[in-house]
Scaffold this active site. Sequence first.
Site, PDB file in Angstrom:
ATOM      1  N   ARG A 271     -93.148  -2.415  23.680  1.00 25.25           N
ATOM      2  CA  ARG A 271     -94.241  -2.649  22.733  1.00 25.25           C
ATOM      3  C   ARG A 271     -95.552  -2.414  23.477  1.00 25.25           C
ATOM      4  O   ARG A 271     -95.972  -3.246  24.279  1.00 25.25           O
ATOM      5  CB  ARG A 271     -94.142  -4.101  22.232  1.00 25.25           C
ATOM      6  CG  ARG A 271     -94.985  -4.408  21.019  1.00 25.25           C
ATOM      7  CD  ARG A 271     -95.124  -5.906  20.863  1.00 25.25           C
ATOM      8  NE  ARG A 271     -96.011  -6.435  21.870  1.00 25.25           N
ATOM      9  CZ  ARG A 271     -95.860  -7.611  22.478  1.00 25.25           C
ATOM     10  NH1 ARG A 271     -94.854  -8.390  22.208  1.00 25.25           N
ATOM     11  NH2 ARG A 271     -96.737  -8.009  23.390  1.00 25.25           N
ATOM     12  N   HIS A 275     -98.554  -8.246  20.595  1.00 31.82           N
ATOM     13  CA  HIS A 275     -97.581  -8.648  19.567  1.00 31.82           C
ATOM     14  C   HIS A 275     -98.127  -8.393  18.157  1.00 31.82           C
ATOM     15  O   HIS A 275     -97.455  -7.821  17.304  1.00 31.82           O
ATOM     16  CB  HIS A 275     -97.237 -10.126  19.760  1.00 31.82           C
ATOM     17  CG  HIS A 275     -96.371 -10.694  18.689  1.00 31.82           C
ATOM     18  ND1 HIS A 275     -95.048 -10.350  18.552  1.00 31.82           N
ATOM     19  CD2 HIS A 275     -96.637 -11.561  17.690  1.00 31.82           C
ATOM     20  CE1 HIS A 275     -94.535 -10.988  17.501  1.00 31.82           C
ATOM     21  NE2 HIS A 275     -95.477 -11.729  16.968  1.00 31.82           N
ATOM     22  N   TYR A 284     -99.926 -12.286  29.621  1.00 31.39           N
ATOM     23  CA  TYR A 284     -98.541 -12.420  30.087  1.00 31.39           C
ATOM     24  C   TYR A 284     -97.924 -11.136  30.647  1.00 31.39           C
ATOM     25  O   TYR A 284     -96.759 -11.110  30.981  1.00 31.39           O
ATOM     26  CB  TYR A 284     -97.645 -12.991  28.971  1.00 31.39           C
ATOM     27  CG  TYR A 284     -97.694 -12.232  27.660  1.00 31.39           C
ATOM     28  CD1 TYR A 284     -96.922 -11.087  27.462  1.00 31.39           C
ATOM     29  CD2 TYR A 284     -98.529 -12.649  26.623  1.00 31.39           C
ATOM     30  CE1 TYR A 284     -96.965 -10.391  26.271  1.00 31.39           C
ATOM     31  CE2 TYR A 284     -98.581 -11.954  25.425  1.00 31.39           C
ATOM     32  CZ  TYR A 284     -97.800 -10.828  25.256  1.00 31.39           C
ATOM     33  OH  TYR A 284     -97.841 -10.129  24.080  1.00 31.39           O
TER      34      TYR A 284
HETATM   35  C1  LIG Z   1     -87.120 -18.278  12.603  1.00 32.52           C
HETATM   36  C2  LIG Z   1     -88.419 -17.959  13.292  1.00 32.52           C
HETATM   37  N1  LIG Z   1     -88.750 -18.606  14.437  1.00 32.52           N
HETATM   38  C3  LIG Z   1     -89.913 -18.332  15.053  1.00 32.52           C
HETATM   39  C4  LIG Z   1     -90.776 -17.406  14.526  1.00 32.52           C
HETATM   40  C5  LIG Z   1     -92.102 -17.126  15.227  1.00 32.52           C
HETATM   41  N2  LIG Z   1     -92.078 -15.781  15.814  1.00 32.52           N
HETATM   42  C6  LIG Z   1     -92.669 -14.758  15.173  1.00 32.52           C
HETATM   43  S1  LIG Z   1     -92.485 -13.333  16.007  1.00 32.52           S
HETATM   44  C7  LIG Z   1     -91.631 -14.067  17.245  1.00 32.52           C
HETATM   45  C8  LIG Z   1     -91.122 -13.247  18.397  1.00 32.52           C
HETATM   46  C9  LIG Z   1     -90.033 -12.301  17.999  1.00 32.52           C
HETATM   47  O1  LIG Z   1     -89.757 -11.399  19.012  1.00 32.52           O
HETATM   48  P1  LIG Z   1     -88.706 -10.251  18.844  1.00 32.52           P
HETATM   49  O2  LIG Z   1     -87.545 -10.691  18.024  1.00 32.52           O
HETATM   50  O3  LIG Z   1     -88.405  -9.718  20.192  1.00 32.52           O
HETATM   51  O4  LIG Z   1     -89.437  -9.155  17.949  1.00 32.52           O
HETATM   52  P2  LIG Z   1     -90.797  -8.345  18.213  1.00 32.52           P
HETATM   53  O5  LIG Z   1     -91.915  -9.176  17.658  1.00 32.52           O
HETATM   54  O6  LIG Z   1     -90.920  -8.106  19.669  1.00 32.52           O
HETATM   55  O7  LIG Z   1     -90.628  -7.094  17.424  1.00 32.52           O
HETATM   56  C10 LIG Z   1     -91.510 -15.426  17.014  1.00 32.52           C
HETATM   57  C11 LIG Z   1     -90.827 -16.376  17.908  1.00 32.52           C
HETATM   58  C12 LIG Z   1     -90.394 -16.763  13.327  1.00 32.52           C
HETATM   59  N3  LIG Z   1     -91.161 -15.841  12.757  1.00 32.52           N
HETATM   60  N4  LIG Z   1     -89.219 -17.044  12.735  1.00 32.52           N
END
Ligand SMILES: Cc1ncc(C[n+]2csc(CCOP(=O)(O)OP(=O)(O)O)c2C)c(N)n1
Length: 386
Positions: A271, A275, A284
Site C-alpha cells: 500500500r 491507510h 509507522y
Molecule cells: C470487524 C472490524 N474490526 C476493525 C475494523 C477497523 N479497521 C478498519 S481497516 C482495518 C485494518 C484492515 O487491514 P487489512 O485487512 O490488512 O486491509 P487494508 O486496509 O490494508 O486493505 C481495521 C482494523 C473494522 N473495520 N472492522
Amino acid sequence: MTVMEQRGAYRPTPPPAWQPRTDPAPLLPDVEPYRVLGTKAADRVDPGLLRTLYARLVRGRRYNAQATALTKQGRLAVYPSSTGQEACEIAAALALEERDWLFPSYRDTLAVVSRGVDPVEALTLLRGDWHTGYDPYEHRVAPLSTPLATQLPHAVGLAHAARLKGDDVVALAMVGDGGTSEGDFHEALNFAAVWRAPVVFLVQNNGFAISVPLDKQTAAPSLAHKAVGYGMPGRLVDGNDAAAVHEVLSDAVRHARAGGGPTLVEAVTYRVDAHTNADDATRYRGDAEVEAWRGHDPVALLERELTERGLLDEDGIRGAREEAEVMAADLRARMNADPELDPLELFAHVYAEPTPQLREQQAQLRAELEAEAEADSAAAPQGGHR
Ligand SMILES: Cc1ncc(C[n+]2csc(CCOP(=O)(O)OP(=O)(O)O)c2C)c(N)n1
C-alpha cells in the site's frame, strides 16, 4: 470388579489405521510469489490482454489520485487508496465472467469500477451518503464492506446457493492481510472447503493493517499456507504483476467453476499511500521501504513489458493517460455537483415491513420538514413588494 482386575481385563490393540484425509502436498502454495512479467511466461500472454490490463491500470491509478484529491476538497468523507495495488484490483475484475459475483472490501473501489459500476456511484458510501449507492444486481457486485472480512461468508453463501440451484456462478471475495485474523475469515474458508463452494478468496497482502505490520498479525509461513489447514489449494503470487495475478485468479475461477472447490490466493503487494487520507503512515514506516516498493510498481512493470516487446509506444502511453484524464475530469465534475438529498430516505430499505417505531419517527421527521419548509416560504421575500 476392582480397578486392578479391570486393568487386567483390558487388552490394548493398535488404533485403526490412520491416514491423512487429503494429501497436503498439492495444496501447498508456491515457494515464492509467482511472476509472469519479465519472465519467459510473458511470451504466451495474449498481447490484447496485456494492453487491456495496462489501460485499466493507468486509469485506476488516476482514479485513486482523483478520489484522494476529492477528500481534500471535502467532496469525499474518506478514501482508502489502492495506489500500488492496481494490478490486484483490475485483475480481480477481469478474471470474472459477467454472470459471476465480486465481494469487495472498502479498499476495492477500483475492482468495483472495473466491473462496470459507475465511478461516482462506487464512491457513494465514501461520500457519506447511501450505504451502497449502486444496484448490486446490475453488475453483480456486493456492497463495499467496511466491517473486516464480513464479505467472505456472504460470498460463500451466495456461491453455495448458486451451486445448489444449478447456476453456473463463481464468487470472488477480496480481503486484506489484517482481515485474515478475523473469525469470519476462518468460518468462510472452512465452510467453503467443506461444501466445495465455487469461491476464490483473494488476500491482498499490502504489508499493513493500518499501522500493524504482517509479522504482528500472523505467525503463518505465508497467508497462502492457511489454505492447507482448510483443505483447499493456496497460491502465492506477485500482486504487482498484473499478468501473473490475472493468470492465477483465472485458473482459480476455472477450477471453482469446474466443481473443484475454493482456492485461497495471496497476492503480495504494497500500500503505497497511507491507510486512508485520515492516516499518517510516516508514524509507522520509513520512506526507504516505500521507495523500494516504488521500484516494483505495477503500472511501470507492465509498461516496460509492453514497450520492450514493441506492443506499446509513446503514442500508446499518451493515449492511455489522456483517456484516464477524461475519466478524472468527468469524476471531478460529477462529484462537485451537490447531490439532492431527501432526509426521509433514512427510513427507506431498513426493513421490508417498517416497525411501528420507525413509522412514528418517519411521520415526526416529515412533519418537522414540512413545518420548516412552510416557515422558509413565509420568511422568503414576496415578489413585487420590495
Ligand atoms: C470487524 C472490524 N474490526 C476493525 C475494523 C477497523 N479497521 C478498519 S481497516 C482495518 C485494518 C484492515 O487491514 P487489512 O485487512 O490488512 O486491509 P487494508 O486496509 O490494508 O486493505 C481495521 C482494523 C473494522 N473495520 N472492522
